[in-house]
Design a protein around this motif. Structure first.
Motif, PDB file in Angstrom:
ATOM      1  N   UNK A   1      -2.533 104.002  29.013  1.00 42.63           N
ATOM      2  CA  UNK A   1      -3.190 102.736  28.694  1.00 42.63           C
ATOM      3  C   UNK A   1      -3.237 102.468  27.194  1.00 42.63           C
ATOM      4  N   UNK A   2      -2.649 103.375  26.414  1.00 41.37           N
ATOM      5  CA  UNK A   2      -2.558 103.152  24.975  1.00 41.37           C
ATOM      6  C   UNK A   2      -3.633 103.807  24.137  1.00 41.37           C
ATOM      7  N   UNK A   3      -4.387 104.747  24.722  1.00 44.78           N
ATOM      8  CA  UNK A   3      -5.457 105.435  23.987  1.00 44.78           C
ATOM      9  C   UNK A   3      -5.062 106.891  23.762  1.00 44.78           C
ATOM     10  N   UNK A   4      -5.165 107.330  22.502  1.00 50.85           N
ATOM     11  CA  UNK A   4      -4.654 108.643  22.124  1.00 50.85           C
ATOM     12  C   UNK A   4      -5.629 109.794  22.266  1.00 50.85           C
ATOM     13  N   UNK A   5      -5.310 110.900  21.581  1.00 49.74           N
ATOM     14  CA  UNK A   5      -6.062 112.145  21.697  1.00 49.74           C
ATOM     15  C   UNK A   5      -7.515 111.980  21.251  1.00 49.74           C
ATOM     16  N   UNK A   6      -7.730 111.209  20.179  1.00 44.77           N
ATOM     17  CA  UNK A   6      -9.094 111.024  19.673  1.00 44.77           C
ATOM     18  C   UNK A   6      -9.988 110.397  20.739  1.00 44.77           C
ATOM     19  N   UNK A   7      -9.444 109.438  21.491  1.00 44.35           N
ATOM     20  CA  UNK A   7     -10.203 108.816  22.573  1.00 44.35           C
ATOM     21  C   UNK A   7     -10.503 109.826  23.682  1.00 44.35           C
TER      22      UNK A   7
ATOM     23  N   UNK B   1     -16.417 122.420  28.377  1.00 42.03           N
ATOM     24  CA  UNK B   1     -15.285 122.874  27.551  1.00 42.03           C
ATOM     25  C   UNK B   1     -13.975 122.810  28.335  1.00 42.03           C
ATOM     26  N   UNK B   2     -14.013 123.164  29.619  1.00 44.20           N
ATOM     27  CA  UNK B   2     -12.811 123.092  30.443  1.00 44.20           C
ATOM     28  C   UNK B   2     -12.327 121.645  30.547  1.00 44.20           C
ATOM     29  N   UNK B   3     -13.287 120.735  30.763  1.00 47.35           N
ATOM     30  CA  UNK B   3     -12.921 119.323  30.910  1.00 47.35           C
ATOM     31  C   UNK B   3     -12.350 118.763  29.608  1.00 47.35           C
ATOM     32  N   UNK B   4     -12.988 119.088  28.493  1.00 51.18           N
ATOM     33  CA  UNK B   4     -12.507 118.620  27.188  1.00 51.18           C
ATOM     34  C   UNK B   4     -11.107 119.158  26.914  1.00 51.18           C
ATOM     35  N   UNK B   5     -10.904 120.440  27.194  1.00 54.02           N
ATOM     36  CA  UNK B   5      -9.588 121.057  26.970  1.00 54.02           C
ATOM     37  C   UNK B   5      -8.520 120.389  27.826  1.00 54.02           C
ATOM     38  N   UNK B   6      -8.818 120.164  29.096  1.00 56.82           N
ATOM     39  CA  UNK B   6      -7.857 119.507  29.972  1.00 56.82           C
ATOM     40  C   UNK B   6      -7.532 118.100  29.511  1.00 56.82           C
ATOM     41  N   UNK B   7      -8.533 117.363  29.055  1.00 59.45           N
ATOM     42  CA  UNK B   7      -8.318 115.992  28.588  1.00 59.45           C
ATOM     43  C   UNK B   7      -7.384 115.956  27.388  1.00 59.45           C
ATOM     44  N   UNK B   8      -7.609 116.870  26.466  1.00 58.04           N
ATOM     45  CA  UNK B   8      -6.763 116.931  25.268  1.00 58.04           C
ATOM     46  C   UNK B   8      -5.337 117.312  25.639  1.00 58.04           C
ATOM     47  N   UNK B   9      -5.187 118.319  26.501  1.00 54.84           N
ATOM     48  CA  UNK B   9      -3.841 118.728  26.940  1.00 54.84           C
ATOM     49  C   UNK B   9      -3.131 117.560  27.623  1.00 54.84           C
TER      50      UNK B   9
END
Length: 231
Positions: free
Chosen positions: A35-41, A139-147
């Motif tokens: 949708x056009x939103x990067x890692x920071x989002x 932490x698991x959710x944040x890590x998965x989102x970034x990956x």
């Protein structure tokens, strides 16, 4: 020493959630990137919202230019189940002190399932266990989102049907709780109330009425259970 044992126990108990959250988080990160939103989002949404299904919905709200009112109502409908989660956790988190705000914020479906079956009778130990359990899961959710966001930037994905993974996870949690408890009052209340409201109100507006009915019935059921325990 006891602190280390509690942290280790929380980590071990959270490992089943690790596999699910990594996969779901990756899915969220991929959808967000398409949708056009990067890692920071991905990072900010998973740190400050941390709402699983609502984060998937938020992607469409962001990309569709939804109004503040529409966003608020949608968030209420998607996350209203936490109202009756909270009812059953009032005693569990009582006296948690500085940990309580984070425990409330981080109470997801999977964290709830594990936290309400912990074996710690001492309040301080129980609060510490629930705190680290919640922290590990986030932490698991944040890590998965970034990956997922990083993968979405380098590998093209077909995202059709990827959000069904949340439905599958909810079914898994329901089955696990059904099999691990003898009292199925809460589960049957949820199923029957939802089906009844679906038939009465229709598929577009049944969610809020069903949650209201479930909250009332669980509150009444908890009161009766306490009265019987004191008799």
């Amino acid at each position: 020493m006891k602190r280390k044992k509690i942290i280790k126990a929380a980590f071990v108990d959270s490992l089943p959630v690790l596999t699910g959250y990594l996969v779901l988080g990756i899915g969220f990160g991929i959808v967000l990137h398409t949708k056009g939103y990067g890692v920071a989002w991905a990072l900010c949404m998973s740190v400050f919202i941390f709402a699983g299904s609502m984060q998937f919905v938020a992607v469409d709200l962001l990309s569709g230019g939804a109004t503040l009112l529409a966003t608020a109502l949608t968030t209420l409908m998607v996350n209203i189940r936490h109202l009756f989660y909270g009812i059953s956790m009032v005693d569990q988190y009582k006296g948690a002190g500085a940990k309580k705000p984070y425990l409330i914020f981080a109470l997801t479906d999977e964290t709830y399932s594990l936290a309400c079956h912990n074996l710690y009778q001492n309040p301080e130990e129980r609060h510490m266990y629930c705190f680290f359990l919640s922290l590990f899961n986030q932490c698991y959710w944040v890590t998965g989102s970034i990956i997922g966001s990083l993968l979405g930037a380098v590998i093209p994905f077909n995202t059709d049907g990827i959000d069904f993974s949340l439905t599958a996870l909810f079914v898994t949690v329901f089955v696990d709780q059904w099999m691990s408890t003898k009292n199925h009052f809460a589960a049957m209340t949820g199923v029957l109330s939802t089906l009844g409201c679906l038939l009465i109100f229709g598929k577009n507006v049944f969610l809020i009425p069903s949650m209201v009915v479930i909250t009332i019935l669980l509150t009444i059921g908890k009161r009766f259970a306490k009265e019987e325990a004191h008799e």
